[in-house]
Design a protein around this motif. Structure first.
Motif, mmCIF file in Angstrom:
data_model
loop_
_atom_site.group_PDB
_atom_site.id
_atom_site.type_symbol
_atom_site.label_atom_id
_atom_site.label_comp_id
_atom_site.label_asym_id
_atom_site.label_seq_id
_atom_site.Cartn_x
_atom_site.Cartn_y
_atom_site.Cartn_z
ATOM 1 N N LEU A 157 54.748 45.310 18.546
ATOM 2 C CA LEU A 157 55.203 44.996 19.897
ATOM 3 C C LEU A 157 56.620 44.442 19.890
ATOM 4 O O LEU A 157 56.960 43.614 19.044
ATOM 5 N N LEU A 216 42.651 43.882 17.724
ATOM 6 C CA LEU A 216 43.986 44.266 17.269
ATOM 7 C C LEU A 216 44.735 43.042 16.751
ATOM 8 O O LEU A 216 44.507 41.919 17.213
ATOM 9 N N LEU A 233 47.866 38.996 27.954
ATOM 10 C CA LEU A 233 48.014 40.280 27.234
ATOM 11 C C LEU A 233 47.659 40.114 25.762
ATOM 12 O O LEU A 233 46.896 40.909 25.193
ATOM 13 N N ILE A 249 49.066 46.289 15.626
ATOM 14 C CA ILE A 249 49.763 46.977 16.724
ATOM 15 C C ILE A 249 51.127 46.307 16.886
ATOM 16 O O ILE A 249 51.224 45.086 16.996
ATOM 17 N N ALA A 268 59.133 43.738 25.372
ATOM 18 C CA ALA A 268 58.970 44.631 26.533
ATOM 19 C C ALA A 268 57.562 45.222 26.570
ATOM 20 O O ALA A 268 57.025 45.474 27.655
ATOM 21 N N ASP A 269 56.963 45.442 25.416
ATOM 22 C CA ASP A 269 55.639 46.079 25.350
ATOM 23 C C ASP A 269 54.590 45.162 25.970
ATOM 24 O O ASP A 269 54.401 44.026 25.526
ATOM 25 N N GLY A 270 53.929 45.661 26.989
ATOM 26 C CA GLY A 270 52.933 44.840 27.691
ATOM 27 C C GLY A 270 53.558 43.637 28.389
ATOM 28 O O GLY A 270 52.853 42.709 28.739
ATOM 29 N N ASN A 271 54.891 43.669 28.564
ATOM 30 C CA ASN A 271 55.613 42.532 29.171
ATOM 31 C C ASN A 271 55.263 41.235 28.426
ATOM 32 O O ASN A 271 55.065 40.179 29.037
ATOM 33 N N ASN A 327 44.001 39.663 25.290
ATOM 34 C CA ASN A 327 43.325 40.948 25.476
ATOM 35 C C ASN A 327 43.416 41.815 24.229
ATOM 36 O O ASN A 327 42.435 42.446 23.822
ATOM 37 N N LEU A 328 44.594 41.845 23.610
ATOM 38 C CA LEU A 328 44.764 42.645 22.386
ATOM 39 C C LEU A 328 43.902 42.083 21.258
ATOM 40 O O LEU A 328 43.213 42.829 20.553
ATOM 41 N N ILE A 330 40.211 42.998 21.538
ATOM 42 C CA ILE A 330 39.787 44.347 21.138
ATOM 43 C C ILE A 330 40.150 44.587 19.665
ATOM 44 O O ILE A 330 40.395 45.701 19.236
#
Lengths: 259, 259
Positions: free
Chosen positions: B99, B141, B132, B97, B102-105, B135-136, B139
């Motif tokens: 990033l 990623l 964040l 994924i 800015a993505d997901g701060n 968390n990624l 799951i």
């Protein structure tokens, strides 16, 4: 009871105009509950292609996407437009995360087969990944999709943003009570294209057939309405068409479509 | 026991070369356990800027980033390079994924204050978002970071990829047993720059001081080694420098740095 989810597709005209984009993103940020944004890049891709001396070939309003053009689209949709939207939503306290269909394998597609026309690197969607999207929503992220899918073999594919929005809405509809919003420059489906206020407020299967046979729905609205009914026929609860004021709930002048 | 995490920073020379990139991504895909990739865009940004008639101004090897240039970098780093890497890793069965900060701060920064030189839209990192990123990872990623951070007020910022890699490694080190890999064109820190095989296999705090005073570490290696020890001094377990064969574990010819 299912949680509510709003899937919002934003039109290209909004992406091109900084003020309109800011107004839209403010309205989007205020939507209550879970939400997903889908965007293309409007004329920005054509503008960049022109500056780079790459010819833009359109057939029936669809872009012929050769290898150079898919790079341009990846830069504009996946880079410039997507990251700017994400950064601006972060400033509005929305924890946005930008995605192409390759990210998290979120949108699988295949290259459109060549028949009369070779559209090049254009994707026909095979499926979305609702588990991935649910996982992102569950950790409080707001997915922002650009109009790119992938073929699973390393190739990004230019993909119609209206179709991505309806396929995502369909993919999520078994888990969430899903409403699909097509947000564009008009206030909805118009009885008279010359009169912006002649909005058809409600459409269902029966009135849709009548609007089709009366040629009220024509040209660019035909594939859009086809996407709407495709979504409704696949368990999406409701589809709304209108301009940004539809999201603010400051107006009742927009089109609501139910079966 | 903490889970192992590898944070790999890939050099610009690899991004520019399709075959080298494929070799690298194959090696990266085979790293066991949790992993994160950090990349810039190398000369691709300069090439696009040149085609668009935008002058590239470099001071001490750092790019002066005006408004037009940050758009170019967003297109190249966040769009073209990031999405191609993600699509190609998906083809290698890695659920990547992409990033930006800015993505997901995920990477917060501020615009570098103007002193003698105005670097423009260049970010100095304030912090990464380990929750964040965890968390990624949880799951399944694999995060792929491009060299962009954001200021939380809607502005994307061009940010040194070596620094992003070390700050991410530091941010994750309290949760994971973290190794930071700087993968570049050399086989490691060289005793003699003219001899590619003169690799210093092990460096610690004491030998680092000796290498500095003997001028073995100089020029572009100075900030890189500074980043390495900054990471080690902030609970990162180990830093390795070398070329792609370091990741394959097919060689012992690379530099390992521990305190």
């Amino acid at each position: 009871m299912k949680n509510k989810l709003s899937v919002v597709k934003i039109g290209g005209n909004v992406i091109e105009d900084e003020n309109a984009l800011d107004t839209f993103l403010t309205a989007f940020s205020k939507i209550e509950g879970l939400k997903i944004l889908v965007h293309g890049g409007g004329k920005l891709a054509t503008q960049l292609a022109t500056k780079l001396g790459i010819e833009s070939n359109m057939v029936d309003g669809r872009r012929i996407t050769d290898a150079e053009t898919v790079d341009v689209i990846t830069m504009v949709y996946g880079g410039l437009a997507n990251k700017k939207i994400v950064a601006q939503l972060q400033a509005k306290n929305i924890n946005a995360i930008g995605l192409s269909g390759a990210d998290g394998n979120s949108i699988q597609a295949h290259k459109r087969p060549v028949k009369e026309i070779d559209y090049g690197f254009v994707g026909d969607i095979e499926g979305v990944n609702p588990e991935l999207i649910s996982n992102l929503l569950s950790i409080n992220l707001t997915p922002i999709f650009c109009a790119l899918s992938h073929d699973g073999a390393g190739q990004l594919l230019n993909t119609n943003a209206d179709t991505i929005a309806s396929e995502i809405a369909i993919g999520m509809a078994s888990t969430y009570e899903t409403t699909l919003y097509y947000c564009f420059e008009k206030k909805g489906v118009l009885m008279d294209v010359a009169d912006d206020n002649s909005v058809v407020k409600h459409i269902n299967t029966a009135t849709y057939q009548k609007l089709l046979s009366d040629n009220i729905i024509a040209d660019g609205m035909l594939p859009k309405l086809h996407n709407c009914f495709h979504a409704l026929n696949n368990t999406v609860s409701k589809v709304c068409l209108g301009d940004v004021t539809m999201l603010d709930k400051n107006t009742e002048l927009f089109t609501t479509i139910k079966l």
